[in-house]
Design a protein around this motif. Structure first.
Motif, PDB file in Angstrom:
ATOM      1  N   MET A 188      24.925  40.145  31.355  1.00  0.00           N
ATOM      2  CA  MET A 188      25.468  40.716  31.841  1.00  0.00           C
ATOM      3  C   MET A 188      26.570  40.145  32.765  1.00  0.00           C
ATOM      4  SD  MET A 188      24.018  42.084  35.866  1.00  0.00           S
ATOM      5  CE  MET A 188      22.801  43.453  34.873  1.00  0.00           C
ATOM      6  N   ASP A 189      27.889  39.866  32.438  1.00  0.00           N
ATOM      7  CA  ASP A 189      29.149  39.728  32.931  1.00  0.00           C
ATOM      8  C   ASP A 189      29.167  39.321  34.626  1.00  0.00           C
ATOM      9  OD1 ASP A 189      31.576  41.093  33.764  1.00  0.00           O
ATOM     10  OD2 ASP A 189      29.949  42.558  32.681  1.00  0.00           O
ATOM     11  N   LYS A 190      29.492  38.240  35.135  1.00  0.00           N
ATOM     12  CA  LYS A 190      29.302  38.216  36.546  1.00  0.00           C
ATOM     13  C   LYS A 190      30.059  38.584  37.200  1.00  0.00           C
ATOM     14  CE  LYS A 190      28.037  32.746  35.616  1.00  0.00           C
ATOM     15  NZ  LYS A 190      28.974  31.600  35.657  1.00  0.00           N
ATOM     16  N   ASP A 191      31.466  39.042  36.735  1.00  0.00           N
ATOM     17  CA  ASP A 191      31.793  40.234  37.202  1.00  0.00           C
ATOM     18  C   ASP A 191      31.490  41.024  37.694  1.00  0.00           C
ATOM     19  OD1 ASP A 191      34.360  39.180  37.349  1.00  0.00           O
ATOM     20  OD2 ASP A 191      35.758  39.842  35.781  1.00  0.00           O
ATOM     21  N   THR A 192      30.289  42.032  36.589  1.00  0.00           N
ATOM     22  CA  THR A 192      29.247  42.848  37.219  1.00  0.00           C
ATOM     23  C   THR A 192      28.388  42.209  38.448  1.00  0.00           C
ATOM     24  OG1 THR A 192      29.864  43.751  34.680  1.00  0.00           O
ATOM     25  CG2 THR A 192      28.286  45.024  36.096  1.00  0.00           C
ATOM     26  N   ILE A 193      28.193  41.019  38.006  1.00  0.00           N
ATOM     27  CA  ILE A 193      26.803  40.971  38.933  1.00  0.00           C
ATOM     28  C   ILE A 193      27.185  40.847  40.586  1.00  0.00           C
ATOM     29  CG2 ILE A 193      25.614  38.999  39.620  1.00  0.00           C
ATOM     30  CD1 ILE A 193      25.473  38.656  36.548  1.00  0.00           C
ATOM     31  N   ARG A 194      28.705  40.270  41.008  1.00  0.00           N
ATOM     32  CA  ARG A 194      29.549  39.687  41.812  1.00  0.00           C
ATOM     33  C   ARG A 194      29.611  41.864  42.370  1.00  0.00           C
ATOM     34  NH1 ARG A 194      32.332  35.294  39.971  1.00  0.00           N
ATOM     35  NH2 ARG A 194      34.019  36.861  38.259  1.00  0.00           N
ATOM     36  N   ARG A 195      30.390  42.260  41.703  1.00  0.00           N
ATOM     37  CA  ARG A 195      30.635  44.044  42.337  1.00  0.00           C
ATOM     38  C   ARG A 195      28.702  44.021  42.315  1.00  0.00           C
ATOM     39  NH1 ARG A 195      33.639  47.279  37.988  1.00  0.00           N
ATOM     40  NH2 ARG A 195      32.917  48.886  39.552  1.00  0.00           N
ATOM     41  N   VAL A 196      27.995  44.518  42.001  1.00  0.00           N
ATOM     42  CA  VAL A 196      26.831  45.094  42.172  1.00  0.00           C
ATOM     43  C   VAL A 196      26.752  43.928  43.931  1.00  0.00           C
ATOM     44  CG1 VAL A 196      23.817  44.868  42.015  1.00  0.00           C
ATOM     45  CG2 VAL A 196      25.940  45.141  39.969  1.00  0.00           C
ATOM     46  N   GLU A 197      26.412  42.949  44.019  1.00  0.00           N
ATOM     47  CA  GLU A 197      26.513  41.987  45.211  1.00  0.00           C
ATOM     48  C   GLU A 197      27.001  41.962  46.273  1.00  0.00           C
ATOM     49  OE1 GLU A 197      27.290  37.825  43.715  1.00  0.00           O
ATOM     50  OE2 GLU A 197      24.320  37.481  43.283  1.00  0.00           O
ATOM     51  N   GLU A 198      28.517  42.245  46.189  1.00  0.00           N
ATOM     52  CA  GLU A 198      29.031  42.603  47.810  1.00  0.00           C
ATOM     53  C   GLU A 198      28.737  44.458  47.323  1.00  0.00           C
ATOM     54  OE1 GLU A 198      33.383  42.646  45.856  1.00  0.00           O
ATOM     55  OE2 GLU A 198      33.720  40.031  45.499  1.00  0.00           O
ATOM     56  N   PHE A 199      28.580  45.372  47.175  1.00  0.00           N
ATOM     57  CA  PHE A 199      28.139  47.271  46.729  1.00  0.00           C
ATOM     58  C   PHE A 199      27.140  46.686  47.568  1.00  0.00           C
ATOM     59  CE2 PHE A 199      25.309  50.445  45.529  1.00  0.00           C
ATOM     60  CZ  PHE A 199      26.313  51.502  46.383  1.00  0.00           C
TER      61      PHE A 199
END
Length: 209
Positions: A188-199
């Motif tokens: 999983m790319d880190k941008d996706t992980i950050r978006r999930v965490e922000e969500f």
């Protein structure tokens, strides 16, 4: 078990399989052939007074009774060689206990522990201490410190003899890594992980307003 590797852009998840039998065998070889060996010698009034420290690796344990008791008490001399393993053994232990993230340290292992070099380093330090003592004016020489340094140097001579055939643990490194099989299962790319965490953070905030 699973291991998660972090790169600059993504996290990669691997399933980990280890050849436990070979890893245990290598562990024993590294302890026997790469550890720093230190000889211990103690005196006790009874063999029962001595308790071997927990968690240490030792060989050549033996005890003997001193022929002529001191002050009418029996005295025993207890001796053994302690094997002080390299960090590579600790990493293997973590892996055998199911802690897969230790693989990140194994991949970067570069300590390259050589027992005889450790002995030589302490020898250099002790000789430097002795030189400092002997260059002091006679009235300033600390006799007790000088005696302790000489005794330490004597013990170091014994330690050098014990370790003369020990080898660098690097010779086993490749074999250790061959015992580990990594199979990629996801990434999983880190941008996706950050978006999930922000969500998740936003959802949590709204829920608790």
């Amino acid at each position: 078990m699973y291991y998660i590797e972090e790169t600059d852009d993504e996290l990669i998840k691997y399933e980990v399989e280890i050849n436990e039998e070979n890893l245990i065998e290598l562990r024993e070889k590294i302890i026997n052939n790469c550890s720093n060996i230190i000889h211990h010698r103690y005196q006790y009034e009874s063999e029962l007074d001595f308790n071997m420290p927990k968690g240490i690796y030792f060989k050549n344990y033996h005890s003997r009774k001193i022929e002529e008791p001191k002050d009418y008490f029996e005295t025993y001399v207890i001796e053994y060689d302690e094997y002080m393993p390299t960090p590579l053994v600790n990493y293997i232990d973590y892996l055998l206990n199911g802690y897969a993230q230790i693989i990140s340290l194994l991949k970067d292992y570069s300590l390259s522990c050589n027992p005889i070099l450790l002995v030589k380093q302490r020898e250099i330090e002790l000789k430097a201490t002795l030189r400092r003592c002997l260059t002091e004016p006679l009235e300033k020489i600390e006799i007790q410190a000088l005696k302790e340094s000489i005794n330490s140097l004597e013990a170091l001579k014994e330690e050098r003899e014990l370790n003369k055939n020990q080898v660098n643990d690097k010779i086993y490194y490749d074999d250790v890594m061959k015992c580990i099989t990594l199979t990629e299962v996801d990434r999983m790319d880190k941008d996706t992980i950050r978006r999930v965490e922000e969500f998740q953070g936003t959802s949590y905030t709204k829920k608790n307003k």
